[in-house]
Write a protein that holds these residues in place. Sequence first.
Motif, PDB file in Angstrom:
ATOM      1  N   HIS A 103       0.813  -1.222   0.000  1.00  0.00           N
ATOM      2  CA  HIS A 103       0.000   0.000   0.000  1.00  0.00           C
ATOM      3  C   HIS A 103       0.846   1.272   0.000  1.00  0.00           C
ATOM      4  CE1 HIS A 103      -4.187  -1.325   0.110  1.00  0.00           C
ATOM      5  NE2 HIS A 103      -3.634  -2.455   0.514  1.00  0.00           N
ATOM      6  N   THR A 154      -1.227   4.451   4.199  1.00  0.00           N
ATOM      7  CA  THR A 154      -0.842   3.106   4.636  1.00  0.00           C
ATOM      8  C   THR A 154      -1.011   2.909   6.134  1.00  0.00           C
ATOM      9  OG1 THR A 154       0.788   3.205   2.853  1.00  0.00           O
ATOM     10  CG2 THR A 154       0.967   1.356   4.352  1.00  0.00           C
ATOM     11  N   ASP A 178      -3.108  -8.784   1.652  1.00  0.00           N
ATOM     12  CA  ASP A 178      -3.825  -7.557   1.322  1.00  0.00           C
ATOM     13  C   ASP A 178      -5.006  -7.421   2.276  1.00  0.00           C
ATOM     14  OD1 ASP A 178      -4.288  -5.205   0.061  1.00  0.00           O
ATOM     15  OD2 ASP A 178      -4.876  -6.049  -1.867  1.00  0.00           O
ATOM     16  N   SER A 201      -8.682   3.241   0.515  1.00  0.00           N
ATOM     17  CA  SER A 201      -8.019   2.765  -0.713  1.00  0.00           C
ATOM     18  C   SER A 201      -8.773   3.222  -1.958  1.00  0.00           C
ATOM     19  CB  SER A 201      -7.921   1.245  -0.703  1.00  0.00           C
ATOM     20  OG  SER A 201      -7.134   0.818   0.379  1.00  0.00           O
ATOM     21  N   TYR A 256     -10.077  -2.179  -5.391  1.00  0.00           N
ATOM     22  CA  TYR A 256     -10.247  -1.362  -4.180  1.00  0.00           C
ATOM     23  C   TYR A 256     -11.504  -0.489  -4.138  1.00  0.00           C
ATOM     24  CZ  TYR A 256      -5.555  -2.927  -3.166  1.00  0.00           C
ATOM     25  OH  TYR A 256      -4.459  -3.717  -2.908  1.00  0.00           O
TER      26      TYR A 256
END
Length: 314
Positions: A103, A154, A178, A201, A256
């Motif tokens: 990320h 992140t 993930d 995201s 995402y």
Amino acid sequence: MGTINNVTMFIFLGLSQNPEVEKVCSVVFSFLYTAGLLGNLLIMLTVHMSNLFKSPMYFFLNYLSFVDICYSSVTAPKMIADLLAKRKTIYYVGCMLQLFGVHFFGSTEILILIIMAYDRYVAICKPLHYMTIMDRDRCNQIMLGISVGGFLHTIILLSLVLQLPFCGPNVIDHYFCDAHPLLKLACTDTYVAGVVETANSGTVAMGGFVILLISYTVILVSLRKQSAEGRRKALSTCGSHIAVVVIFFGPCTFIYMRPDTTFAEDKMVAVFYTIVTPMLNPLIYTLRNAEVKNAMKKLWCRKVFGKVMRNGLK
């Protein structure tokens, strides 16, 4: 009350359960990863050893290549090794580090692509003020801002996942750690975490895509005022940028921008933005960019010619 964590290790299901398919995939992905690594290193070397680094566009291209190397290195070596392993495992700490890496470098790449679009906008729409607006100090400040932005995105995501309790099962239906697959394994209600993760995201992926779409529309509209030569040159540069944006953002948005659900196709889509795109970036930027090609030729000729001369003098 602290988080209950009985899980110290996760097991990946990987890309395939067929050993023959896994062998073929290991060869293909080893090639793609190596090609991406060498291509991006070559771009960085060319930019540094030529005078291109002074130009803001190549300053950012250099960082894009560096981020591509880091981004693919977070997942590819582990995935290639796992394709040849009977049991694909990763420790909890390693999993969290991988989540952070994917990320951080992924969001940093998105932000660099946005800045590269802004750089092209200034170069094409405000050519007389270009070097004033995009001076070296400004470029350094932008890169610092990009790193901070990627880090904030992140950290928000990681803090969500670190709070989740994992008490089994510990099998991840993916080839890297993930957020979506991990949320499915948590032994608590992850609805709020899922919404925050999608918003976080999704905003980075979709927001970046929309900004880039608007930027390139403005650039293409303003090209009508340019001369035929100026238009051709600008279209060549912007064309390579647009190609990268479409290839990178298509899969990212698919993954995402959805609520906390996973599809069987997710793994193959993820291969695209974690391994294929970092390999394609050097190809797209060098094949469509005469300046980079010429710099590479000069660099190569200088090295070869210098070697011949040294050997001749001996």
